[in-house]
Design a protein around this motif. Sequence first.
Motif, PDB file in Angstrom:
ATOM      1  N   ILE A  59       0.842  -1.202   0.000  1.00  0.00           N
ATOM      2  CA  ILE A  59       0.000   0.000   0.000  1.00  0.00           C
ATOM      3  C   ILE A  59       0.877   1.252   0.000  1.00  0.00           C
ATOM      4  N   GLY A  60       1.922   1.262   0.800  1.00  0.00           N
ATOM      5  CA  GLY A  60       2.828   2.396   0.851  1.00  0.00           C
ATOM      6  C   GLY A  60       3.524   2.642  -0.478  1.00  0.00           C
ATOM      7  N   ALA A  61       3.935   1.573  -1.144  1.00  0.00           N
ATOM      8  CA  ALA A  61       4.593   1.716  -2.442  1.00  0.00           C
ATOM      9  C   ALA A  61       3.633   2.269  -3.492  1.00  0.00           C
ATOM     10  N   ILE A  62       2.402   1.793  -3.485  1.00  0.00           N
ATOM     11  CA  ILE A  62       1.406   2.285  -4.445  1.00  0.00           C
ATOM     12  C   ILE A  62       1.102   3.757  -4.201  1.00  0.00           C
ATOM     13  N   VAL A  63       0.936   4.121  -2.950  1.00  0.00           N
ATOM     14  CA  VAL A  63       0.660   5.518  -2.606  1.00  0.00           C
ATOM     15  C   VAL A  63       1.837   6.409  -3.008  1.00  0.00           C
ATOM     16  N   ALA A  64       3.045   5.968  -2.722  1.00  0.00           N
ATOM     17  CA  ALA A  64       4.230   6.760  -3.089  1.00  0.00           C
ATOM     18  C   ALA A  64       4.332   6.925  -4.600  1.00  0.00           C
ATOM     19  N   MET A  65       4.078   5.862  -5.346  1.00  0.00           N
ATOM     20  CA  MET A  65       4.129   5.956  -6.811  1.00  0.00           C
ATOM     21  C   MET A  65       3.083   6.919  -7.345  1.00  0.00           C
ATOM     22  N   LEU A  66       1.875   6.874  -6.781  1.00  0.00           N
ATOM     23  CA  LEU A  66       0.826   7.780  -7.236  1.00  0.00           C
ATOM     24  C   LEU A  66       1.185   9.236  -6.968  1.00  0.00           C
ATOM     25  N   ILE A  67       1.725   9.518  -5.804  1.00  0.00           N
ATOM     26  CA  ILE A  67       2.067  10.896  -5.462  1.00  0.00           C
ATOM     27  C   ILE A  67       3.232  11.394  -6.311  1.00  0.00           C
ATOM     28  N   ILE A  68       4.229  10.545  -6.542  1.00  0.00           N
ATOM     29  CA  ILE A  68       5.351  10.936  -7.395  1.00  0.00           C
ATOM     30  C   ILE A  68       4.886  11.149  -8.826  1.00  0.00           C
ATOM     31  N   LEU A  69       4.032  10.262  -9.319  1.00  0.00           N
ATOM     32  CA  LEU A  69       3.499  10.411 -10.673  1.00  0.00           C
ATOM     33  C   LEU A  69       2.648  11.677 -10.784  1.00  0.00           C
ATOM     34  N   ALA A  70       1.884  11.982  -9.752  1.00  0.00           N
ATOM     35  CA  ALA A  70       1.076  13.201  -9.756  1.00  0.00           C
ATOM     36  C   ALA A  70       1.964  14.442  -9.801  1.00  0.00           C
ATOM     37  N   THR A  71       3.070  14.402  -9.084  1.00  0.00           N
ATOM     38  CA  THR A  71       4.007  15.527  -9.107  1.00  0.00           C
ATOM     39  C   THR A  71       4.594  15.712 -10.503  1.00  0.00           C
ATOM     40  N   LEU A  72       4.956  14.614 -11.144  1.00  0.00           N
ATOM     41  CA  LEU A  72       5.467  14.685 -12.511  1.00  0.00           C
ATOM     42  C   LEU A  72       4.416  15.258 -13.456  1.00  0.00           C
ATOM     43  N   PHE A  73       3.184  14.773 -13.355  1.00  0.00           N
ATOM     44  CA  PHE A  73       2.100  15.269 -14.206  1.00  0.00           C
ATOM     45  C   PHE A  73       1.878  16.758 -13.969  1.00  0.00           C
ATOM     46  N   LYS A  74       1.942  17.181 -12.725  1.00  0.00           N
ATOM     47  CA  LYS A  74       1.704  18.593 -12.401  1.00  0.00           C
ATOM     48  C   LYS A  74       2.822  19.469 -12.975  1.00  0.00           C
ATOM     49  N   GLN A  75       4.051  19.027 -12.868  1.00  0.00           N
ATOM     50  CA  GLN A  75       5.168  19.820 -13.385  1.00  0.00           C
ATOM     51  C   GLN A  75       5.155  19.897 -14.901  1.00  0.00           C
ATOM     52  N   MET A  76       4.694  18.829 -15.552  1.00  0.00           N
ATOM     53  CA  MET A  76       4.658  18.811 -17.011  1.00  0.00           C
ATOM     54  C   MET A  76       3.348  19.394 -17.569  1.00  0.00           C
TER      55      MET A  76
END
Length: 60
Positions: free
Chosen positions: A8-25
């Motif tokens: 669960i922690g890995a999935i949550v971390a991946m989602l938040i990191i991916l969201a940050t990438l999407f937001k920056q791009m």
Amino acid sequence: MRFTVYIIGAIVAMLIILATLFKQMHWAGADMLIVLGWSLAALLFVPAFSIYKYKKGKVA
């Protein structure tokens, strides 16, 4: 229980990191990923981690 918390922690971390990438791009879907990532963190990860630590006996 420990494996579940880690997954669960890995999935949550991946989602938040991916969201940050999407937001920056400035890509579509960034807001949805942010909401989904933090919602899963609040509703699944924090309670599961708290239960795991309580059962292990190392509550601070």
